[in-house]
Design an enzyme around this catalytic site. Sequence first.
Site, mmCIF file in Angstrom:
data_model
loop_
_atom_site.group_PDB
_atom_site.id
_atom_site.type_symbol
_atom_site.label_atom_id
_atom_site.label_comp_id
_atom_site.label_asym_id
_atom_site.label_seq_id
_atom_site.Cartn_x
_atom_site.Cartn_y
_atom_site.Cartn_z
ATOM 1 N N LYS A 187 5.213 -2.552 -4.723
ATOM 2 C CA LYS A 187 6.130 -2.543 -5.868
ATOM 3 C C LYS A 187 5.597 -1.631 -6.997
ATOM 4 O O LYS A 187 4.502 -1.090 -6.891
ATOM 5 C CB LYS A 187 6.344 -3.970 -6.367
ATOM 6 C CG LYS A 187 6.931 -4.919 -5.310
ATOM 7 C CD LYS A 187 8.292 -4.462 -4.801
ATOM 8 C CE LYS A 187 9.161 -5.559 -4.258
ATOM 9 N NZ LYS A 187 9.023 -5.876 -2.817
HETATM 10 C C1 PLP Z 1 9.878 -7.318 -2.433
HETATM 11 C C2 PLP Z 1 11.149 -7.980 -2.703
HETATM 12 C C3 PLP Z 1 11.282 -9.378 -2.735
HETATM 13 C C4 PLP Z 1 10.176 -10.299 -2.338
HETATM 14 O O1 PLP Z 1 9.035 -10.155 -3.062
HETATM 15 P P1 PLP Z 1 7.707 -10.970 -2.640
HETATM 16 O O2 PLP Z 1 6.890 -10.882 -3.885
HETATM 17 O O3 PLP Z 1 7.116 -10.255 -1.483
HETATM 18 O O4 PLP Z 1 8.120 -12.359 -2.315
HETATM 19 C C5 PLP Z 1 12.493 -9.915 -3.072
HETATM 20 N N1 PLP Z 1 13.557 -9.132 -3.347
HETATM 21 C C6 PLP Z 1 13.489 -7.797 -3.299
HETATM 22 C C7 PLP Z 1 14.715 -6.990 -3.623
HETATM 23 C C8 PLP Z 1 12.296 -7.175 -2.956
HETATM 24 O O5 PLP Z 1 12.241 -5.839 -2.876
#
Ligand code: PLP
Length: 378
Positions: A177
């Site tokens: 992210k």
């Molecule tokens: C990465 C992501 C998630 C989940 O995030 P985690 O921290 O891995 O649980 C949820 N929604 C979207 C749109 C994502 O890109």
Amino acid sequence: MLLVSAPILGVPEKAALSKVIDSSWLTMGEQVQLFEESFARMHGAEDCVAVSSCTAALHLILHGLGIGPGDEVLVPSLTFVATANSVLYVGATPVFVDIESADLPLMSLAEAEARCTPRTKAIILVHFAGYLANREQWQRFARARGLHIIEDAAHAPGLREVGTYGVAAAFSFYGNKNMTTAEGGAVIAKDPELLQRIRQARGHGMTSGTHQRLNSRTPQYDVTMLGFNYRMDEMRAAIGLVQLQNLQEWNEIRRILAVLYRRHIATRCPAVTVPFSGPRTSAHHIMPVLLPRYADRQDVIDELRDQGIQTTIHYSPVHQMTLYRELSPGTHLPRTEDFAQRELTIPLHPQMTSATVEAVVEALATAVNSCAQAGTAA
Ligand SMILES: *Cc1c(COP(=O)(O)O)cnc(C)c1O
């Protein structure tokens, strides 16, 4: 290999980790509290709750709102599976909504309206690729229908507008992210009572945490609800505090790289289109492009890989996953399906330079042109 996304970690993160290890306080202490304060401040919020993931954040929001069996929640299908899974966790039903168009791959308002029933309780907006949904439009819709707006802001940390759409927003600090704590997430909620319920549910429904008990010298606690273990630890929070200091600068580099991408793609391979052609605030989490219909996506992926360039796909639609096909057979979202078939995500992260952007576009142009020639030859 040039990766689609790569975390930036270095000496400051190592130093922050060392400090936590030397302190011997490993979870839910000062670092978590500082991280919560800083993350909230960046988004113009009073407070936030740090958790173990964005998935946990979404679950806690739905749980805190009392959404459960018999309720329906509108979700996009062009998202990571966690968005819909969180609805299943509370026993409610995710109802998939198509995107607006190939140029605007965000949830369609008209489609959302069409899929509303008396059981619809909430809507989870995903700021796909970092591009913000239209706030006024969704707020009007939600107000008229009495729905809660929840933001899945996994792609859009660091933007002031995020967290202001509705009742709450969920963030992700997963390794790929815009900023990372390896695993981690956060919840911003407007209503302090909702945020308090979420904070309590994060730690087993206990009325106080270990750190609070140390400071207040009262060893007693009560459990007043069925909670979860969705805590964040001190190591992650310490890394998060360092990352947070860079987030705005990294988002700005992402923006500049995205502008360069658009410019080069328009001149070097105009057969490839880039969604979100109009002006729209974005955290530029990923760089999605749409290949022309004649291009064989797997050939393009293979050719770029041979050039040392990784690509991915955002997303295989959630409603087409086996789990969801079995749960709600017959769901058909033509615009989402068409977008997902042609989409390719090319590298975008703050360690790239304008030269790497140009190299990716050159490789993309060559790969797509060879598809065109193969098509002509056939
Ligand atoms: C990465 C992501 C998630 C989940 O995030 P985690 O921290 O891995 O649980 C949820 N929604 C979207 C749109 C994502 O890109």
